[in-house]
Design a protein around this motif. Structure first.
Motif, PDB file in Angstrom:
ATOM      1  N   TYR A 178       5.433  11.142  -5.513  1.00 52.50           N
ATOM      2  CA  TYR A 178       6.780  11.595  -5.843  1.00 52.50           C
ATOM      3  C   TYR A 178       6.907  11.770  -7.348  1.00 52.50           C
ATOM      4  O   TYR A 178       6.545  10.886  -8.120  1.00 52.50           O
ATOM      5  CB  TYR A 178       7.834  10.594  -5.341  1.00 52.50           C
ATOM      6  CG  TYR A 178       7.787  10.403  -3.854  1.00 52.50           C
ATOM      7  CD1 TYR A 178       8.190  11.417  -2.993  1.00 52.50           C
ATOM      8  CD2 TYR A 178       7.326   9.216  -3.297  1.00 52.50           C
ATOM      9  CE1 TYR A 178       8.144  11.256  -1.625  1.00 52.50           C
ATOM     10  CE2 TYR A 178       7.266   9.049  -1.928  1.00 52.50           C
ATOM     11  CZ  TYR A 178       7.678  10.068  -1.099  1.00 52.50           C
ATOM     12  OH  TYR A 178       7.619   9.901   0.253  1.00 52.50           O
ATOM     13  N   ARG A 179       7.428  12.905  -7.743  1.00 48.86           N
ATOM     14  CA  ARG A 179       7.614  13.181  -9.171  1.00 48.86           C
ATOM     15  C   ARG A 179       8.996  12.697  -9.591  1.00 48.86           C
ATOM     16  O   ARG A 179       9.948  13.459  -9.698  1.00 48.86           O
ATOM     17  CB  ARG A 179       7.469  14.665  -9.437  1.00 48.86           C
ATOM     18  CG  ARG A 179       6.062  15.118  -9.186  1.00 48.86           C
ATOM     19  CD  ARG A 179       5.873  16.555  -9.490  1.00 48.86           C
ATOM     20  NE  ARG A 179       4.488  16.904  -9.166  1.00 48.86           N
ATOM     21  CZ  ARG A 179       3.953  18.041  -9.403  1.00 48.86           C
ATOM     22  NH1 ARG A 179       4.655  19.000  -9.977  1.00 48.86           N
ATOM     23  NH2 ARG A 179       2.710  18.271  -9.076  1.00 48.86           N
ATOM     24  N   GLN A 215       0.838  -1.198   0.000  1.00 56.06           N
ATOM     25  CA  GLN A 215       0.000   0.000   0.000  1.00 56.06           C
ATOM     26  C   GLN A 215       0.873   1.247   0.000  1.00 56.06           C
ATOM     27  O   GLN A 215       0.620   2.196  -0.744  1.00 56.06           O
ATOM     28  CB  GLN A 215      -0.924   0.007   1.219  1.00 56.06           C
ATOM     29  CG  GLN A 215      -2.084  -0.934   1.105  1.00 56.06           C
ATOM     30  CD  GLN A 215      -2.942  -0.940   2.355  1.00 56.06           C
ATOM     31  OE1 GLN A 215      -2.470  -0.678   3.450  1.00 56.06           O
ATOM     32  NE2 GLN A 215      -4.201  -1.247   2.181  1.00 56.06           N
ATOM     33  N   VAL A 216       1.904   1.254   0.829  1.00 54.47           N
ATOM     34  CA  VAL A 216       2.814   2.402   0.868  1.00 54.47           C
ATOM     35  C   VAL A 216       3.577   2.503  -0.445  1.00 54.47           C
ATOM     36  O   VAL A 216       3.720   3.589  -1.017  1.00 54.47           O
ATOM     37  CB  VAL A 216       3.784   2.287   2.065  1.00 54.47           C
ATOM     38  CG1 VAL A 216       4.867   3.342   2.000  1.00 54.47           C
ATOM     39  CG2 VAL A 216       3.012   2.385   3.377  1.00 54.47           C
ATOM     40  N   LEU A 217       4.042   1.380  -0.941  1.00 59.67           N
ATOM     41  CA  LEU A 217       4.790   1.366  -2.189  1.00 59.67           C
ATOM     42  C   LEU A 217       3.956   1.911  -3.344  1.00 59.67           C
ATOM     43  O   LEU A 217       4.456   2.659  -4.184  1.00 59.67           O
ATOM     44  CB  LEU A 217       5.252  -0.062  -2.491  1.00 59.67           C
ATOM     45  CG  LEU A 217       6.219  -0.257  -3.635  1.00 59.67           C
ATOM     46  CD1 LEU A 217       7.550   0.413  -3.314  1.00 59.67           C
ATOM     47  CD2 LEU A 217       6.431  -1.737  -3.890  1.00 59.67           C
ATOM     48  N   SER A 218       2.670   1.577  -3.362  1.00 63.52           N
ATOM     49  CA  SER A 218       1.824   2.030  -4.466  1.00 63.52           C
ATOM     50  C   SER A 218       1.599   3.536  -4.445  1.00 63.52           C
ATOM     51  O   SER A 218       1.266   4.127  -5.469  1.00 63.52           O
ATOM     52  CB  SER A 218       0.481   1.309  -4.432  1.00 63.52           C
ATOM     53  OG  SER A 218      -0.284   1.738  -3.331  1.00 63.52           O
ATOM     54  N   SER A 219       1.787   4.167  -3.312  1.00 68.25           N
ATOM     55  CA  SER A 219       1.586   5.615  -3.237  1.00 68.25           C
ATOM     56  C   SER A 219       2.779   6.393  -3.806  1.00 68.25           C
ATOM     57  O   SER A 219       2.670   7.599  -4.021  1.00 68.25           O
ATOM     58  CB  SER A 219       1.340   6.038  -1.794  1.00 68.25           C
ATOM     59  OG  SER A 219       2.517   5.902  -1.030  1.00 68.25           O
TER      60      SER A 219
END
Length: 109
Positions: A47-48, A38-42
């Motif tokens: 982040y650009r 879940q964190v990884l998918s954000s």
């Protein structure tokens, strides 16, 4: 199916035959893995960064685990067409329905 049986036997050996402890361990591990993805998918949206193609593919698969509670509409938005009396009834009965559903849920001891 053979792999699942071997996994079960391995967990029984690791936890001295205590399947409840093994179940608790596995569920904890699954929760950590889901939280990680879940964190990884954000990362894509927060982040650009120009990610390499392999990382972008991984992040796209990780988005399957994303569960955004903020994106769900609130009860007032969903029940906007209900009268005050109907809303009061729903808010009054809802906790009892949830408790009843939890009490009759399968697997409860």
């Amino acid at each position: 199916l053979g792999g699942a049986w071997q996994l079960k036997e391995g967990l029984e050996q690791a936890f001295g035959g205590d399947l409840e402890a093994a179940k608790t361990f596995v569920l904890g591990y699954v929760k950590v893995v889901i939280s990680f993805y879940q964190v990884l998918s954000s990362f894509v949206s927060n982040y650009r960064v120009t990610w390499p193609a392999s990382v972008t593919n991984l992040l796209q698969y990780a988005s399957l685990f994303r569960f955004d509670m903020v994106s769900f509409p609130g009860p007032n938005c969903v029940a906007a067409q209900l009268s005050y009396r109907d809303k009061l009834l729903v808010y009054t009965v809802h906790p009892a329905v949830v408790v009843a559903a939890l009490l009759v849920a399968p697997g409860r001891r």
